[in-house]
Design an enzyme around this catalytic site. Structure first.
Site, PDB file in Angstrom:
ATOM      1  N   SER A 258       0.943  -0.803  -0.011  1.00 52.73           N
ATOM      2  CA  SER A 258      -0.443  -0.201   0.324  1.00 52.73           C
ATOM      3  C   SER A 258       1.459   1.552  -0.223  1.00 52.73           C
ATOM      4  O   SER A 258       1.685   1.493  -1.259  1.00 52.73           O
ATOM      5  CB  SER A 258      -1.132   0.351   1.252  1.00 52.73           C
ATOM      6  OG  SER A 258      -2.220   0.809   0.956  1.00 52.73           O
ATOM      7  N   HIS A 402      -7.483  -6.311  -0.049  1.00 51.79           N
ATOM      8  CA  HIS A 402      -5.987  -5.086   0.299  1.00 51.79           C
ATOM      9  C   HIS A 402      -5.191  -5.468   1.537  1.00 51.79           C
ATOM     10  O   HIS A 402      -5.515  -5.550   2.228  1.00 51.79           O
ATOM     11  CB  HIS A 402      -7.104  -3.995   0.485  1.00 51.79           C
ATOM     12  CG  HIS A 402      -5.701  -3.103   1.189  1.00 51.79           C
ATOM     13  ND1 HIS A 402      -5.008  -2.354  -0.625  1.00 51.79           N
ATOM     14  CD2 HIS A 402      -5.289  -2.059   1.268  1.00 51.79           C
ATOM     15  CE1 HIS A 402      -3.969  -1.333  -0.653  1.00 51.79           C
ATOM     16  NE2 HIS A 402      -4.372  -1.447   1.091  1.00 51.79           N
TER      17      HIS A 402
HETATM   18  C1  GTR Z   1      -5.670   4.428   1.843  1.00 52.50           C
HETATM   19  C2  GTR Z   1      -4.954   5.090   1.081  1.00 52.50           C
HETATM   20  C3  GTR Z   1      -4.426   3.971  -0.165  1.00 52.50           C
HETATM   21  C4  GTR Z   1      -3.591   3.477   0.546  1.00 52.50           C
HETATM   22  C5  GTR Z   1      -3.496   2.703   1.798  1.00 52.50           C
HETATM   23  C6  GTR Z   1      -2.755   2.462   2.857  1.00 52.50           C
HETATM   24  O1  GTR Z   1      -6.480   4.621   3.205  1.00 52.50           O
HETATM   25  O2  GTR Z   1      -6.032   5.540   0.145  1.00 52.50           O
HETATM   26  O3  GTR Z   1      -3.545   5.373  -0.615  1.00 52.50           O
HETATM   27  O4  GTR Z   1      -2.098   4.124   0.184  1.00 52.50           O
HETATM   28  O5  GTR Z   1      -4.597   3.724   2.879  1.00 52.50           O
HETATM   29  O6  GTR Z   1      -0.863   2.655   2.628  1.00 52.50           O
HETATM   30  O7  GTR Z   1      -2.925   1.653   3.930  1.00 52.50           O
END
Ligand code: GTR
Length: 423
Positions: A258, A402
């Protein structure tokens, strides 16, 4: 004959709620789309709603000439690095004027006695100012640095979880950093926590790299943001690896999940000592093409209550104006070429735009082709659990959410095995 390999393995298809065969064509289900859309109906999560766009030409230089050879790519690479610095991530200071590192602790009985876990502190000094941060390194026991070729390749994780949190078992009996798996497969692994380089919150820039290199407040248009600062830390850890005998510093994979994935990509783009660069579900500002405006957009990520401090202030100019950006993220990925690069997505992670992540990789592969390596077809439809490994590029679309899961790590290790066969 193409060296592209496709691996087919049976899988439990969570998304369809039953046993499916790996390799089936990916199409988000209506339920997954609805879930992504909840409360965000102004954003796009349906392929049919992606508006036509044109990517800036990767191989066309500022003077209008077209790059045709690997040698000519170097000048284009330099141009693109500058554009990403100016418009997206900000300009970073170079290495510290002085740097040293110290072993703080060592546990030779880690991973049931199979590994040694060490904690180090890196001390940096520039212009009379000082700054330090820590990293942990785990190395399989029995590595004899005196023996030729015995130093191990290392996976370096840029973590946005604390050292404690990262090893904790999650409910699904998985860990973000599966040290046992890496050790079993013959790899070393290291981790540092991005917060120590630049705090991951809106009041950022009050500690970390800024102690060494103060920035004005507000930052200049091209002032570095968090993602760049964390990547700077990855390069410093690599500096240390060059001095640690058990580590093969020519075989270091930098990766992150992420936000960590965005940072790993920029670190790997800038620092060509990284032998493998891995983006796990990095999405907007990472591997995903900005111009697709699918899932998270520049305007959303830069919202005051979100993550403007991850990027250079100049990036604000492109909120809902992606067409004005002189670059797109396929160019970021191309900056890694011809070094190995892996991009991974997850089927339920529509926020990060799996298709845009794959397409950026495939467009970037033009530069790999220029260097005599295999490319990827941007039009190739995505298939679930059907990892692609070319001689230099890797990709997979994992079923599920995710996350950085053990399954993702297994694919990364398989790819590293193929790049760096054991003697
Ligand atoms: C989310 C963000 C993403 C991603 C993520 C993370 O909220 O919108 O771009 O980077 O966080 O890093 O956990």
């Amino acid at each position: 004959m193409s060296r592209v390999q496709y691996f087919l393995t049976p899988l439990l298809c969570v998304a369809c709620g039953g046993i499916g065969s790996a390799g089936e064509l990916w199409e988000p289900t209506e339920a997954e789309i609805k879930q992504a859309e909840a409360g965000r109906t102004h954003l796009t999560f349906r392929e049919a709603e992606v508006e036509p766009y044109e990517l800036p030409p990767l191989l066309k230089r500022a003077d209008g000439t077209v790059v045709e050879t690997a040698d000519e790519w170097q000048a284009r690479r330099a141009e693109l690095l500058t554009l990403f610095e100016e418009h997206v991530y900000g300009r970073l200071p170079g290495p510290p004027e002085e740097m040293s590192f110290e072993l703080l602790s060592e546990d030779m009985s880690a991973v049931d006695g199979k590994a040694t876990r060490r904690k180090y502190r890196i001390d940096c000094q520039s212009g009379g100012r000082t700054f330090d941060f820590e990293f942990h390194l785990v190395i399989p026991n029995g590595v004899d640095p005196k023996k030729v070729d015995s130093a191990v390749p290392v996976f370096l994780l840029i973590s946005h979880r604390s050292f404690k949190e990262v090893g904790r078992k999650k409910p699904i009996d998985d860990v973000l950093w599966p040290v046992d798996l890496l050790i079993e497969r013959g790899y070393g692994t290291a981790i540092f926590v991005e917060n120590q380089l630049s705090p991951d919150n809106r009041t950022a820039f009050d500690s970390g790299l800024v102690e060494l290199h103060p920035q004005s407040d507000p930052r200049p248009a091209d002032g570095w943001g968090g993602l760049a600062a964390w990547g700077w830390g990855a390069s410093r850890v690599l500096d240390c690896f060059e001095e640690i005998d058990e580590v093969d510093a020519s075989k270091v994979a930098v990766l992150g999940h992420s936000r960590g994935g965005k940072s790993a990509l920029w670190a790997g783009a800038r620092d060509d000592r990284f032998g493998l660069v891995i983006s796990n579900n990095s999405g907007c500002g990472g591997a995903a093409l900005s111009r697709r405006r699918f899932g998270e957009t520049i305007a959303v990520i830069l919202r005051e209550d979100r993550f403007p401090y991850w990027f250079a202030p100049k990036f604000q100019d492109y909120k809902d104006r992606e067409a004005g950006l002189p670059i797109d993220q396929h160019m970021l990925l191309a900056l890694v070429a011809p070094r190995p690069l892996y991009v991974a997505s997850a089927t339920e992670d529509l926020w990060a735009d799996p298709k845009g992540e794959y397409q950026a990789l495939a467009h970037a592969s033009k530069v790999y082709e220029l260097h005599g390596h295999d490319g990827l077809d941007p039009e190739r439809p995505l298939r679930v659990s059907d990892p692609i490994q070319t001689d230099r590029l890797g990709h997979h679309l994992r079923p599920g959410k995710h996350d950085l899961s053990r399954k993702d790590w297994t694919h990364y290790i398989d790819f590293a095995d193929h790049l760096w066969p054991k003697p």
